[in-house]
Write an enzyme that holds these catalytic residues in place. Structure first.
Site, PDB file in Angstrom:
ATOM      1  N   ASP A   1      41.238  61.425  35.137  1.00  0.00           N
ATOM      2  CA  ASP A   1      41.613  62.897  35.182  1.00  0.00           C
ATOM      3  C   ASP A   1      42.358  62.856  35.144  1.00  0.00           C
ATOM      4  OD1 ASP A   1      38.901  63.778  34.664  1.00  0.00           O
ATOM      5  OD2 ASP A   1      38.772  65.210  36.505  1.00  0.00           O
TER       6      ASP A   1
ATOM      7  N   ARG B   1      43.510  35.552  46.467  1.00  0.00           N
ATOM      8  CA  ARG B   1      41.458  36.287  46.834  1.00  0.00           C
ATOM      9  C   ARG B   1      41.381  35.881  45.549  1.00  0.00           C
ATOM     10  NH1 ARG B   1      41.443  42.035  43.265  1.00  0.00           N
ATOM     11  NH2 ARG B   1      39.005  41.747  43.457  1.00  0.00           N
TER      12      ARG B   1
ATOM     13  N   TYR C   1      40.909  34.826  40.074  1.00  0.00           N
ATOM     14  CA  TYR C   1      41.546  35.689  39.824  1.00  0.00           C
ATOM     15  C   TYR C   1      43.163  34.530  39.881  1.00  0.00           C
ATOM     16  CZ  TYR C   1      38.656  39.800  40.801  1.00  0.00           C
ATOM     17  OH  TYR C   1      37.833  40.358  40.711  1.00  0.00           O
TER      18      TYR C   1
ATOM     19  N   GLU D   1      44.201  50.246  29.613  1.00  0.00           N
ATOM     20  CA  GLU D   1      43.485  49.155  31.490  1.00  0.00           C
ATOM     21  C   GLU D   1      42.952  47.884  30.820  1.00  0.00           C
ATOM     22  OE1 GLU D   1      38.952  50.711  30.633  1.00  0.00           O
ATOM     23  OE2 GLU D   1      38.684  49.125  32.240  1.00  0.00           O
TER      24      GLU D   1
ATOM     25  N   ARG E   1      30.223  39.884  34.267  1.00  0.00           N
ATOM     26  CA  ARG E   1      31.066  39.519  35.719  1.00  0.00           C
ATOM     27  C   ARG E   1      29.399  40.404  36.275  1.00  0.00           C
ATOM     28  NH1 ARG E   1      36.217  40.513  38.705  1.00  0.00           N
ATOM     29  NH2 ARG E   1      34.376  39.430  40.151  1.00  0.00           N
TER      30      ARG E   1
ATOM     31  N   PRO F   1      43.510  48.781  44.461  1.00  0.00           N
ATOM     32  CA  PRO F   1      43.144  47.514  45.070  1.00  0.00           C
ATOM     33  C   PRO F   1      43.140  46.282  45.344  1.00  0.00           C
ATOM     34  CG  PRO F   1      41.349  49.146  44.665  1.00  0.00           C
ATOM     35  CD  PRO F   1      42.873  49.710  43.794  1.00  0.00           C
ATOM     36  N   ASN F   2      43.397  45.749  46.384  1.00  0.00           N
ATOM     37  CA  ASN F   2      43.210  44.469  46.786  1.00  0.00           C
ATOM     38  C   ASN F   2      44.024  43.384  45.989  1.00  0.00           C
ATOM     39  OD1 ASN F   2      41.384  44.133  48.906  1.00  0.00           O
ATOM     40  ND2 ASN F   2      39.883  45.385  47.028  1.00  0.00           N
TER      41      ASN F   2
ATOM     42  N   ASN G   1      45.670  48.386  36.052  1.00  0.00           N
ATOM     43  CA  ASN G   1      44.582  47.077  36.368  1.00  0.00           C
ATOM     44  C   ASN G   1      44.011  48.248  38.000  1.00  0.00           C
ATOM     45  OD1 ASN G   1      42.095  45.801  37.484  1.00  0.00           O
ATOM     46  ND2 ASN G   1      43.769  43.608  37.447  1.00  0.00           N
TER      47      ASN G   1
ATOM     48  N   ALA H   1      38.670  47.479  41.750  1.00  0.00           N
ATOM     49  CA  ALA H   1      37.439  48.040  41.808  1.00  0.00           C
ATOM     50  C   ALA H   1      37.309  50.191  41.046  1.00  0.00           C
ATOM     51  CB  ALA H   1      37.095  48.164  43.451  1.00  0.00           C
TER      52      ALA H   1
ATOM     53  N   ARG I   1      30.176  46.221  37.644  1.00  0.00           N
ATOM     54  CA  ARG I   1      31.271  46.020  36.430  1.00  0.00           C
ATOM     55  C   ARG I   1      31.546  45.852  35.379  1.00  0.00           C
ATOM     56  NH1 ARG I   1      34.476  43.674  41.150  1.00  0.00           N
ATOM     57  NH2 ARG I   1      33.044  41.918  42.162  1.00  0.00           N
TER      58      ARG I   1
ATOM     59  N   HIS J   1      41.558  44.043  33.008  1.00  0.00           N
ATOM     60  CA  HIS J   1      41.302  43.492  34.080  1.00  0.00           C
ATOM     61  C   HIS J   1      41.893  41.389  34.275  1.00  0.00           C
ATOM     62  CE1 HIS J   1      39.238  47.072  35.362  1.00  0.00           C
ATOM     63  NE2 HIS J   1      39.426  47.257  33.646  1.00  0.00           N
ATOM     64  N   ILE J   2      41.700  41.051  34.587  1.00  0.00           N
ATOM     65  CA  ILE J   2      42.049  39.909  34.680  1.00  0.00           C
ATOM     66  C   ILE J   2      40.664  39.295  34.378  1.00  0.00           C
ATOM     67  CG2 ILE J   2      42.861  37.638  36.451  1.00  0.00           C
ATOM     68  CD1 ILE J   2      44.329  40.493  38.371  1.00  0.00           C
ATOM     69  N   SER J   3      39.847  39.245  34.846  1.00  0.00           N
ATOM     70  CA  SER J   3      38.599  38.425  34.671  1.00  0.00           C
ATOM     71  C   SER J   3      37.609  39.775  33.814  1.00  0.00           C
ATOM     72  CB  SER J   3      37.972  39.017  36.001  1.00  0.00           C
ATOM     73  OG  SER J   3      36.981  40.179  36.229  1.00  0.00           O
TER      74      SER J   3
ATOM     75  N   HIS K   1      35.643  51.514  38.807  1.00  0.00           N
ATOM     76  CA  HIS K   1      34.157  51.487  38.643  1.00  0.00           C
ATOM     77  C   HIS K   1      33.641  52.557  39.155  1.00  0.00           C
ATOM     78  CE1 HIS K   1      34.849  47.575  36.923  1.00  0.00           C
ATOM     79  NE2 HIS K   1      35.427  47.188  38.484  1.00  0.00           N
TER      80      HIS K   1
HETATM   81  C1  DQA Z   1      39.438  43.617  38.025  1.00  0.00           C
HETATM   82  C2  DQA Z   1      37.952  43.305  38.148  1.00  0.00           C
HETATM   83  C3  DQA Z   1      37.202  44.539  39.233  1.00  0.00           C
HETATM   84  O1  DQA Z   1      35.764  44.278  38.743  1.00  0.00           O
HETATM   85  C4  DQA Z   1      37.388  43.860  39.914  1.00  0.00           C
HETATM   86  O2  DQA Z   1      37.146  44.876  41.451  1.00  0.00           O
HETATM   87  C5  DQA Z   1      38.990  43.903  40.289  1.00  0.00           C
HETATM   88  C6  DQA Z   1      40.094  42.938  39.914  1.00  0.00           C
HETATM   89  C7  DQA Z   1      39.865  41.953  37.318  1.00  0.00           C
HETATM   90  O3  DQA Z   1      41.366  42.070  36.706  1.00  0.00           O
HETATM   91  O4  DQA Z   1      39.741  41.627  37.048  1.00  0.00           O
HETATM   92  O5  DQA Z   1      39.997  44.464  41.721  1.00  0.00           O
HETATM   93  O6  DQA Z   1      40.070  44.947  38.005  1.00  0.00           O
END
Ligand code: DQA
Length: 139
Positions: A84, A17, A22, A95, A104, A9-10, A71, A74, A108, A97-99, A77
């Protein structure tokens, strides 16, 4: 080799964003560069804001593909259901993550999916995806 990148998502808003976190590049732009760099990876890309669509995609490819880079945004978390799904398939999953989620907010710091993934890459900007693809290529 066949690899799939799944964005949750997002992440369709990358480039627009929270650019301070990001970055300013859209995922589509980044993805076409990545594909060019690793033609042997047969990279495909799937993004969804819906938990159920992400689960369905993992089920669809997770018994035949050589690797999944996810990725989960959210959902990382919150989602026992995505955990599953990853545990239930045979393809290895990384897995990303960009950040650096550990630098943070505390909510997270917890990932429901890390324990069922091959490994975790976080904090390298969009390069986090390339590092994961590189692992699968070199393996
Ligand atoms: C994220 C980190 C997550 O906490 C956040 O909800 C995201 C992006 C990252 O790529 O850093 O949407 O997965």
């Amino acid at each position: 080799m066949k690899l799939l990148i799944i964005n949750g998502p997002n992440l369709n808003l990358l480039g627009k964003r929270e650019k301070n976190i990001y970055g300013g590049q859209s995922f589509e732009d980044y993805f076409s560069t990545l594909k060019g760099k690793y033609p042997e990876a047969n990279l495909t890309y799937f993004q969804s804001n819906s938990e159920s669509e992400i689960i369905d995609k993992i089920h669809e490819v997770g018994f035949e593909i050589d690797g999944i880079v996810i990725n989960a945004g959210a959902f990382t978390h919150t989602s026992v259901a995505i955990r599953d799904a990853i545990a239930g398939v045979t393809s290895p999953v990384i897995e990303v993550h960009i950040s650096n989620v550990h630098a943070r907010e505390e909510f997270r710091h917890k990932s429901y999916i890390s324990a069922v993934c091959k490994g975790v890459i976080a904090g390298f900007g969009l390069d986090s995806y390339r590092l994961a693809v590189d692992y699968f290529i070199k393996k």
